[in-house]
Structures are given as structure tokens and as C-alpha cells.
Write a protein that holds these residues in place. Structure first.
Motif, PDB file in Angstrom:
ATOM      1  N   ARG A  11       0.834  -1.195   0.000  1.00 54.94           N
ATOM      2  CA  ARG A  11       0.000   0.000   0.000  1.00 54.94           C
ATOM      3  C   ARG A  11       0.871   1.247   0.000  1.00 54.94           C
ATOM      4  O   ARG A  11       1.806   1.367   0.770  1.00 54.94           O
ATOM      5  N   PHE A  69      -2.598   8.796   2.630  1.00 56.94           N
ATOM      6  CA  PHE A  69      -3.625   7.837   2.226  1.00 56.94           C
ATOM      7  C   PHE A  69      -4.721   7.699   3.273  1.00 56.94           C
ATOM      8  O   PHE A  69      -5.908   7.680   2.956  1.00 56.94           O
ATOM      9  N   GLU A  70      -4.336   7.634   4.538  1.00 59.38           N
ATOM     10  CA  GLU A  70      -5.323   7.405   5.594  1.00 59.38           C
ATOM     11  C   GLU A  70      -6.228   8.611   5.846  1.00 59.38           C
ATOM     12  O   GLU A  70      -7.251   8.494   6.509  1.00 59.38           O
ATOM     13  N   HIS A  71      -5.901   9.769   5.299  1.00 65.47           N
ATOM     14  CA  HIS A  71      -6.720  10.970   5.481  1.00 65.47           C
ATOM     15  C   HIS A  71      -7.344  11.457   4.176  1.00 65.47           C
ATOM     16  O   HIS A  71      -7.945  12.532   4.139  1.00 65.47           O
ATOM     17  N   SER A  99      -4.551   5.844  -5.957  1.00 59.11           N
ATOM     18  CA  SER A  99      -3.423   5.553  -5.069  1.00 59.11           C
ATOM     19  C   SER A  99      -2.089   5.665  -5.797  1.00 59.11           C
ATOM     20  O   SER A  99      -1.038   5.480  -5.196  1.00 59.11           O
TER      21      SER A  99
END
Length: 110
Positions: A11, A69-71, A99
Motif C-alpha cells: 500500500r 492515504f489514511e486521510h 493511489s
């Protein structure tokens, strides 16, 4: 002999977002718009999230940014909730979220 399994998570740490503005803005205005939107929606911590403006296309109305990525979802939501900027109405339309930077393409002039 015991079996050993290897697991690799592939990821990326970044998400690449592209959005369309209803009116052209300069690079510093875009940066200020993003910081204001995230601060207003996500609070002080949201306003401090790292956001990189990678490109302005189509006469400064198509913007490509890189976010953690997480936000990505939170920043995306904060941007689409904006209705005015610097006292003038503005509409922000989601175009793409990927991504990989290779998956987001710039407009092609023919």
C-alpha cells in the motif's frame, strides 16, 4: 521443518486527488483554500495535515494534490463542502481519487 509465510503489504502512503474548481485560482490561493477547508471541517489537527499541490491544469481550474492515504477521504469531504472562498462563491467538483500518480492524467490538448 516449520513452514514460513511471508506477507508484504503493497500500500502506498499517499493518495492522489484531482478536483475541478468553478473559477481559476493562483497556486497560493489553492493552497490557502485547502488549508481553510480542512481547518474548518476537521479542526486544528485537520488543518495541519500535509497536502502537496502537485499541479494546476486547464487555466488554473483543475487541481491535482497528494495527501496521506489514511486521510484522503476526510480531505476530499472537506474540499467538497466549500461553498465560498475569499467572499466569492466557488464550487469544487471531485474528478478522481487514486493511489498512484500514474493513474491520474492531465487533460490532453488536441
Amino acid at each position: 521443518m516449520p513452514q514460513v509465510f511471508a506477507y508484504t503489504e503493497n500500500r502506498t502512503p499517499w493518495a492522489y486527488l484531482q478536483f475541478q474548481l468553478s473559477r481559476p485560482l493562483a497556486l497560493l490561493e489553492v493552497r490557502h483554500l485547502i488549508q481553510t477547508a480542512t481547518s474548518d471541517t476537521l479542526g486544528f489537527v485537520g488543518g495541519s495535515l500535509p497536502v502537496d499541490v502537485l499541479a494546476l491544469h486547464s487555466k488554473n481550474t483543475l487541481v491535482t494534490i497528494r495527501v496521506p492515504f489514511e486521510h484522503g477521504t476526510e480531505i476530499w469531504a472537506a474540499l467538497t463542502l466549500v461553498a465560498t472562498f475569499n467572499g466569492a462563491p466557488i464550487k469544487i467538483t471531485a474528478v478522481s481519487a487514486q493511489s498512484s500518480p500514474l493513474a491520474i492524467s492531465a487533460p490532453v490538448k488536441l
